[in-house]
Design a protein around this motif. Structure first.
Motif, PDB file in Angstrom:
ATOM      1  N   MET A 108       0.841  -1.192   0.000  1.00 18.74           N
ATOM      2  CA  MET A 108       0.000   0.000   0.000  1.00 18.74           C
ATOM      3  C   MET A 108       0.876   1.242   0.000  1.00 18.74           C
ATOM      4  O   MET A 108       2.018   1.206   0.467  1.00 18.74           O
ATOM      5  N   TYR A 109       0.308   2.332  -0.531  1.00 18.41           N
ATOM      6  CA  TYR A 109       1.080   3.552  -0.768  1.00 18.41           C
ATOM      7  C   TYR A 109       0.220   4.775  -0.455  1.00 18.41           C
ATOM      8  O   TYR A 109      -1.003   4.740  -0.600  1.00 18.41           O
ATOM      9  N   TRP A 110       0.908   5.859  -0.115  1.00 17.44           N
ATOM     10  CA  TRP A 110       0.295   7.178  -0.069  1.00 17.44           C
ATOM     11  C   TRP A 110       1.090   8.109  -0.983  1.00 17.44           C
ATOM     12  O   TRP A 110       2.310   8.208  -0.875  1.00 17.44           O
ATOM     13  N   TYR A 111       0.344   8.773  -1.881  1.00 23.73           N
ATOM     14  CA  TYR A 111       0.923   9.755  -2.791  1.00 23.73           C
ATOM     15  C   TYR A 111       0.213  11.093  -2.598  1.00 23.73           C
ATOM     16  O   TYR A 111      -0.942  11.138  -2.208  1.00 23.73           O
ATOM     17  N   ARG A 112       0.928  12.144  -2.928  1.00 19.54           N
ATOM     18  CA  ARG A 112       0.243  13.433  -3.072  1.00 19.54           C
ATOM     19  C   ARG A 112       0.430  13.920  -4.494  1.00 19.54           C
ATOM     20  O   ARG A 112       1.471  13.633  -5.132  1.00 19.54           O
ATOM     21  N   GLN A 113      -0.567  14.635  -4.982  1.00 13.59           N
ATOM     22  CA  GLN A 113      -0.526  15.152  -6.344  1.00 13.59           C
ATOM     23  C   GLN A 113      -0.725  16.650  -6.302  1.00 13.59           C
ATOM     24  O   GLN A 113      -1.687  17.138  -5.721  1.00 13.59           O
ATOM     25  N   ASP A 114       0.210  17.347  -6.912  1.00 12.70           N
ATOM     26  CA  ASP A 114       0.127  18.792  -7.051  1.00 12.70           C
ATOM     27  C   ASP A 114       0.212  19.102  -8.539  1.00 12.70           C
ATOM     28  O   ASP A 114       0.904  18.400  -9.284  1.00 12.70           O
ATOM     29  N   PRO A 115      -0.450  20.153  -8.984  1.00 11.52           N
ATOM     30  CA  PRO A 115      -0.418  20.492 -10.406  1.00 11.52           C
ATOM     31  C   PRO A 115       1.009  20.624 -10.931  1.00 11.52           C
ATOM     32  O   PRO A 115       1.835  21.326 -10.360  1.00 11.52           O
ATOM     33  N   ARG A 159       3.775  12.202  -6.144  1.00  8.37           N
ATOM     34  CA  ARG A 159       4.968  12.104  -5.302  1.00  8.37           C
ATOM     35  C   ARG A 159       4.682  11.183  -4.133  1.00  8.37           C
ATOM     36  O   ARG A 159       3.676  11.328  -3.441  1.00  8.37           O
ATOM     37  N   LEU A 160       5.590  10.256  -3.919  1.00 10.51           N
ATOM     38  CA  LEU A 160       5.399   9.204  -2.924  1.00 10.51           C
ATOM     39  C   LEU A 160       5.714   9.734  -1.528  1.00 10.51           C
ATOM     40  O   LEU A 160       6.791  10.269  -1.278  1.00 10.51           O
ATOM     41  N   ILE A 161       4.769   9.534  -0.609  1.00  9.43           N
ATOM     42  CA  ILE A 161       4.940   9.998   0.766  1.00  9.43           C
ATOM     43  C   ILE A 161       5.457   8.855   1.637  1.00  9.43           C
ATOM     44  O   ILE A 161       6.489   8.970   2.297  1.00  9.43           O
ATOM     45  N   TYR A 162       4.723   7.763   1.667  1.00  7.52           N
ATOM     46  CA  TYR A 162       5.092   6.571   2.419  1.00  7.52           C
ATOM     47  C   TYR A 162       4.592   5.351   1.660  1.00  7.52           C
ATOM     48  O   TYR A 162       3.618   5.420   0.913  1.00  7.52           O
ATOM     49  N   TYR A 163       5.244   4.218   1.915  1.00  5.84           N
ATOM     50  CA  TYR A 163       4.763   2.973   1.369  1.00  5.84           C
ATOM     51  C   TYR A 163       5.002   1.845   2.362  1.00  5.84           C
ATOM     52  O   TYR A 163       5.880   1.917   3.218  1.00  5.84           O
ATOM     53  N   SER A 164       4.215   0.791   2.194  1.00  4.54           N
ATOM     54  CA  SER A 164       4.260  -0.342   3.120  1.00  4.54           C
ATOM     55  C   SER A 164       4.160  -1.617   2.311  1.00  4.54           C
ATOM     56  O   SER A 164       3.201  -1.803   1.550  1.00  4.54           O
ATOM     57  N   ASP A 213       6.097  -3.568   7.698  1.00  4.27           N
ATOM     58  CA  ASP A 213       7.100  -2.884   6.897  1.00  4.27           C
ATOM     59  C   ASP A 213       6.582  -1.529   6.442  1.00  4.27           C
ATOM     60  O   ASP A 213       5.628  -1.451   5.670  1.00  4.27           O
ATOM     61  N   ILE A 214       7.192  -0.461   6.959  1.00  4.39           N
ATOM     62  CA  ILE A 214       6.812   0.910   6.605  1.00  4.39           C
ATOM     63  C   ILE A 214       8.065   1.622   6.109  1.00  4.39           C
ATOM     64  O   ILE A 214       9.123   1.527   6.748  1.00  4.39           O
ATOM     65  N   ASN A 215       7.939   2.327   5.010  1.00  7.73           N
ATOM     66  CA  ASN A 215       9.093   3.000   4.421  1.00  7.73           C
ATOM     67  C   ASN A 215       8.748   4.430   4.033  1.00  7.73           C
ATOM     68  O   ASN A 215       7.637   4.701   3.566  1.00  7.73           O
ATOM     69  N   LYS A 216       9.716   5.316   4.206  1.00  4.56           N
ATOM     70  CA  LYS A 216       9.520   6.699   3.781  1.00  4.56           C
ATOM     71  C   LYS A 216       9.683   6.811   2.279  1.00  4.56           C
ATOM     72  O   LYS A 216      10.536   6.157   1.674  1.00  4.56           O
ATOM     73  N   GLY A 217       8.875   7.679   1.696  1.00  3.51           N
ATOM     74  CA  GLY A 217       9.022   8.005   0.297  1.00  3.51           C
ATOM     75  C   GLY A 217       9.828   9.274   0.133  1.00  3.51           C
ATOM     76  O   GLY A 217      10.560   9.680   1.040  1.00  3.51           O
TER      77      GLY A 217
END
Lengths: 113, 110
Positions: free
Chosen positions: B32-39, B44-49, B54-58
């Protein structure tokens, strides 16, 4: 460092025209190249994908062309329609670091009637 | 039901507030992943697991934290929200064939 470089950032095409979006990469470990389509207010969704053992894949009006020696691939949208207006992302996968995908920066496509 | 569900869909919060964005998936994927999107900046990847333990910084993890409560649940927290965290946030899962994204959370920090 951007693993997958995508261009152009934005594209305006007349209805019925051909939209072309290009991506390039350097990592020869990439082995699978999907494209995603994102409509406003929605998440990106898988559109079409290609493996590097073929040079072209076509699904309806959407075609991926792949040039392994140049490390480039592109999305062609034939007979572009206003409903194709969206943001398109290319991506590339490597299995060497445990199934990891890298995305391009996206192309905003506007098809004008 | 959607494969990846994000809540809330829209949120306005004040500077300095703590906020949590939630994500759940029914795909059965470990990743699983968290991304943010800006115009103009893409995803851009924030964190992923890659699994529950297992947790990793993006690439842009500063100011964010995550919690993987279960295989199906992955939440993103903004410890002290600031205006430049105003963006569209996406949760996603993946298998070897690609990603499945949620519909996004539009966050505005005022």
């Amino acid at each position: 460092q951007q693993q997958v470089k995508q261009s152009p950032q934005s594209l305006i095409v007349q209805k019925g025209g051909i939209s072309i979006i290009n991506c390039a990469y350097e990592n020869t470990a990439f082995d699978y190249f999907p494209w995603y389509q994102q409509f406003p207010g929605k998440g990106p969704a898988l559109l079409i994908a290609i493996r590097p053992d073929v040079s072209e894949k076509k699904e309806g009006r959407f075609t991926i062309s792949f040039n392994k020696s140049a490390k480039q691939f592109s999305l062609h949208i034939m007979d572009s329609q206003p409903g194709d207006s969206a943001t398109y992302f290319c991506a590339a996968r490597t299995l060497t670091t445990g199934n990891q995908f890298y995305f391009g920066t996206g192309t905003s496509l506007t098809v004008i009637p | 039901d959607a494969d990846v569900t994000q809540t809330p869909r829209n949120r306005i919060t004040k500077t300095g507030k703590r906020i949590m964005l939630e994500c759940s998936q029914t795909k059965g994927h470990d990743r699983m992943y968290w991304y943010r999107q800006d115009p103009g900046l893409g995803l851009r990847l924030i964190y992923y697991s890659f699994d529950v333990k297992d947790i990793n910084k993006g690439e842009i993890s500063d100011g964010y934290s995550v919690s993987r409560q279960a295989q199906a649940k992955f939440s993103l927290s903004l410890e002290s929200a600031i205006p430049n965290q105003t963006a569209l946030y996406f949760c996603a899962t993946s298998d070897i064939y690609g990603y499945t994204f949620g519909s996004g959370t539009r966050l505005t920090v005022v």
